[in-house]
Design a protein around this motif. Sequence first.
Motif, PDB file in Angstrom:
ATOM      1  N   UNK A   1      -3.964 -25.696 -52.257  1.00  0.00           N
ATOM      2  CA  UNK A   1      -2.827 -25.128 -51.540  1.00  0.00           C
ATOM      3  C   UNK A   1      -1.888 -26.194 -50.962  1.00  0.00           C
ATOM      4  N   UNK A   2      -2.248 -27.467 -51.099  1.00  0.00           N
ATOM      5  CA  UNK A   2      -1.401 -28.565 -50.622  1.00  0.00           C
ATOM      6  C   UNK A   2      -1.126 -28.452 -49.124  1.00  0.00           C
ATOM      7  N   UNK A   3      -2.157 -28.093 -48.351  1.00  0.00           N
ATOM      8  CA  UNK A   3      -1.999 -27.912 -46.907  1.00  0.00           C
ATOM      9  C   UNK A   3      -2.981 -28.790 -46.124  1.00  0.00           C
ATOM     10  N   UNK A   4      -3.197 -30.016 -46.581  1.00  0.00           N
ATOM     11  CA  UNK A   4      -4.148 -30.886 -45.898  1.00  0.00           C
ATOM     12  C   UNK A   4      -3.770 -31.078 -44.429  1.00  0.00           C
ATOM     13  N   UNK A   5      -2.473 -31.111 -44.141  1.00  0.00           N
ATOM     14  CA  UNK A   5      -2.032 -31.317 -42.775  1.00  0.00           C
ATOM     15  C   UNK A   5      -2.181 -30.106 -41.875  1.00  0.00           C
ATOM     16  N   UNK A   6      -2.439 -28.938 -42.456  1.00  0.00           N
ATOM     17  CA  UNK A   6      -2.566 -27.715 -41.650  1.00  0.00           C
ATOM     18  C   UNK A   6      -3.969 -27.529 -41.105  1.00  0.00           C
ATOM     19  N   UNK A   7      -4.974 -28.097 -41.759  1.00  0.00           N
ATOM     20  CA  UNK A   7      -6.377 -28.018 -41.336  1.00  0.00           C
ATOM     21  C   UNK A   7      -6.865 -26.580 -41.288  1.00  0.00           C
ATOM     22  N   UNK A   8      -7.110 -26.015 -42.463  1.00  0.00           N
ATOM     23  CA  UNK A   8      -7.639 -24.655 -42.531  1.00  0.00           C
ATOM     24  C   UNK A   8      -8.697 -24.592 -43.615  1.00  0.00           C
ATOM     25  N   UNK A   9      -9.949 -24.421 -43.200  1.00  0.00           N
ATOM     26  CA  UNK A   9     -11.052 -24.197 -44.120  1.00  0.00           C
ATOM     27  C   UNK A   9     -11.643 -22.835 -43.846  1.00  0.00           C
ATOM     28  N   UNK A  10     -12.382 -22.293 -44.803  1.00  0.00           N
ATOM     29  CA  UNK A  10     -12.921 -20.946 -44.621  1.00  0.00           C
ATOM     30  C   UNK A  10     -14.126 -20.742 -45.521  1.00  0.00           C
ATOM     31  N   UNK A  11     -14.850 -19.659 -45.281  1.00  0.00           N
ATOM     32  CA  UNK A  11     -15.998 -19.327 -46.110  1.00  0.00           C
ATOM     33  C   UNK A  11     -16.063 -17.829 -46.339  1.00  0.00           C
ATOM     34  N   UNK A  12     -16.827 -17.457 -47.348  1.00  0.00           N
ATOM     35  CA  UNK A  12     -17.152 -16.060 -47.615  1.00  0.00           C
ATOM     36  C   UNK A  12     -18.666 -15.933 -47.630  1.00  0.00           C
ATOM     37  N   UNK A  13     -19.169 -14.918 -46.952  1.00  0.00           N
ATOM     38  CA  UNK A  13     -20.618 -14.716 -46.845  1.00  0.00           C
ATOM     39  C   UNK A  13     -20.869 -13.299 -46.358  1.00  0.00           C
ATOM     40  N   UNK A  14     -22.134 -12.944 -46.265  1.00  0.00           N
ATOM     41  CA  UNK A  14     -22.496 -11.643 -45.710  1.00  0.00           C
ATOM     42  C   UNK A  14     -21.939 -11.519 -44.293  1.00  0.00           C
ATOM     43  N   UNK A  15     -21.574 -10.294 -43.929  1.00  0.00           N
ATOM     44  CA  UNK A  15     -20.988 -10.065 -42.607  1.00  0.00           C
ATOM     45  C   UNK A  15     -21.902 -10.573 -41.498  1.00  0.00           C
ATOM     46  N   UNK A  16     -23.202 -10.441 -41.662  1.00  0.00           N
ATOM     47  CA  UNK A  16     -24.136 -10.870 -40.630  1.00  0.00           C
ATOM     48  C   UNK A  16     -24.050 -12.379 -40.382  1.00  0.00           C
ATOM     49  N   UNK A  17     -23.795 -13.135 -41.447  1.00  0.00           N
ATOM     50  CA  UNK A  17     -23.661 -14.585 -41.302  1.00  0.00           C
ATOM     51  C   UNK A  17     -22.394 -14.920 -40.527  1.00  0.00           C
ATOM     52  N   UNK A  18     -21.290 -14.274 -40.873  1.00  0.00           N
ATOM     53  CA  UNK A  18     -20.036 -14.519 -40.152  1.00  0.00           C
ATOM     54  C   UNK A  18     -20.171 -14.152 -38.675  1.00  0.00           C
ATOM     55  N   UNK A  19     -20.830 -13.042 -38.401  1.00  0.00           N
ATOM     56  CA  UNK A  19     -21.020 -12.636 -37.007  1.00  0.00           C
ATOM     57  C   UNK A  19     -21.860 -13.662 -36.247  1.00  0.00           C
ATOM     58  N   UNK A  20     -22.855 -14.247 -36.916  1.00  0.00           N
ATOM     59  CA  UNK A  20     -23.708 -15.237 -36.265  1.00  0.00           C
ATOM     60  C   UNK A  20     -22.917 -16.492 -35.907  1.00  0.00           C
ATOM     61  N   UNK A  21     -21.979 -16.886 -36.748  1.00  0.00           N
ATOM     62  CA  UNK A  21     -21.187 -18.086 -36.476  1.00  0.00           C
ATOM     63  C   UNK A  21     -20.348 -17.903 -35.220  1.00  0.00           C
ATOM     64  N   UNK A  22     -19.959 -16.667 -34.932  1.00  0.00           N
ATOM     65  CA  UNK A  22     -19.143 -16.406 -33.752  1.00  0.00           C
ATOM     66  C   UNK A  22     -19.836 -16.831 -32.461  1.00  0.00           C
ATOM     67  N   UNK A  23     -21.172 -16.921 -32.496  1.00  0.00           N
ATOM     68  CA  UNK A  23     -21.923 -17.325 -31.310  1.00  0.00           C
ATOM     69  C   UNK A  23     -21.639 -18.780 -30.939  1.00  0.00           C
ATOM     70  N   UNK A  24     -21.416 -19.642 -31.941  1.00  0.00           N
ATOM     71  CA  UNK A  24     -21.268 -21.076 -31.675  1.00  0.00           C
ATOM     72  C   UNK A  24     -19.824 -21.553 -31.715  1.00  0.00           C
ATOM     73  N   UNK A  25     -18.909 -20.745 -32.186  1.00  0.00           N
ATOM     74  CA  UNK A  25     -17.519 -21.202 -32.272  1.00  0.00           C
ATOM     75  C   UNK A  25     -16.965 -21.395 -30.859  1.00  0.00           C
ATOM     76  N   UNK A  26     -16.047 -22.339 -30.727  1.00  0.00           N
ATOM     77  CA  UNK A  26     -15.368 -22.533 -29.457  1.00  0.00           C
ATOM     78  C   UNK A  26     -14.345 -21.410 -29.254  1.00  0.00           C
ATOM     79  N   UNK A  27     -14.053 -21.025 -28.019  1.00  0.00           N
ATOM     80  CA  UNK A  27     -13.097 -19.947 -27.794  1.00  0.00           C
ATOM     81  C   UNK A  27     -11.715 -20.280 -28.376  1.00  0.00           C
ATOM     82  N   UNK A  28     -11.132 -19.325 -29.082  1.00  0.00           N
ATOM     83  CA  UNK A  28      -9.772 -19.481 -29.619  1.00  0.00           C
ATOM     84  C   UNK A  28      -9.649 -20.761 -30.443  1.00  0.00           C
TER      85      UNK A  28
END
Length: 366
Positions: free
Chosen positions: A229-256
Amino acid sequence: MSTPWPPLRAELQGIEPYGAPQLDLPVQLNVNENPYGPSPEVVADIASAVAAAASTLNRYPDREFTELRAGLAAYLNTDGGNAITPEMVWAANGSNEVMLQLLQAFGGPDRTALSFAPTYSMYPEYARDSNTTWVVGHREDDFSLDLDHARDLIRQHRPHVVLLPSPNNPTGTALSPEVVGVLCEELGEGLLVVDEAYGEFRRSGTPSALELLPTHRNLIVSRTMSKAFALAGARLGYLAAAREICDAIRVVRLPYHLSAVTQATALAALRHAPELLGKVDELRLERDACVVWLREQGLQVAESDANFALFGTFEDRHAVWQGLVERGVLIRETGPDGWLRVSIGTADEMTAFKNALTEVMKEINR
């Protein structure tokens, strides 16, 4: 006996920070960036979106980045995904933060992460920073993954997380669907992270691990907007996984953790996905031509499904790297001893690289 200052954790003392050399040279082919910047139309749309976000910067951003998750899910469903929903998508500040969050959530003290060398040099640092035990196996001489060796290592260490790039960095080697499926089964409750940072550059007929998500609940596929996407300067990474995995990550993410500006930029880029990805085919052709040319010079080159090529071998690779620098060309001194990696640039940049390497090799051979 004096105490070191500042009081850094003992295991971090004396360690140099990660980073490729940042030199102001005419041809920069060292960090796998997309050489083609966004068009004026894309820039204008991003600027408009950021301006709109700026009017609300007195408020916190959408903590769950709902609109962005929907946009990323829609995109993934056009590139190998199968009924990926927004709840199955997670994003962060570059795929680096995605990986760190994964190990914060699923690694940690008394837990193990595993990969196979040569591989992305940041993986052991994610493990170190999350106090996760790091185990590394090996790849074959052609940088492929031996399935028997991988299974044996998993049975021996029972890792909680296995990190496997596909295409692999720094070699460009892609995983087969068979390997992904077998390792998911072998891991049981452990997680297999297939890091597809360069997934859009894969050759025709090379599938994405996204296709296997409906079959394996312990599979995670990560992507980034930095490369294709030629957006190295924007800093946006992402993943796809089971909903339960994404919900679990929310526990450790920093606010906002994703700013309103980042979300606006990424959404604008997704609106222009066909245009931003329009140079991918051209870069694939340039990559394949580079691989052929390097082999014609008598060099070994790893098979690549990425936007770079690993080549060698050199008795003194640093001398080759330095010779290229002296000629205005910056590549990466990385990978196994004797190997170098060149990112794929524009046709003119690749011509400059080839001319410079030809001169360096002649000089060394003399």
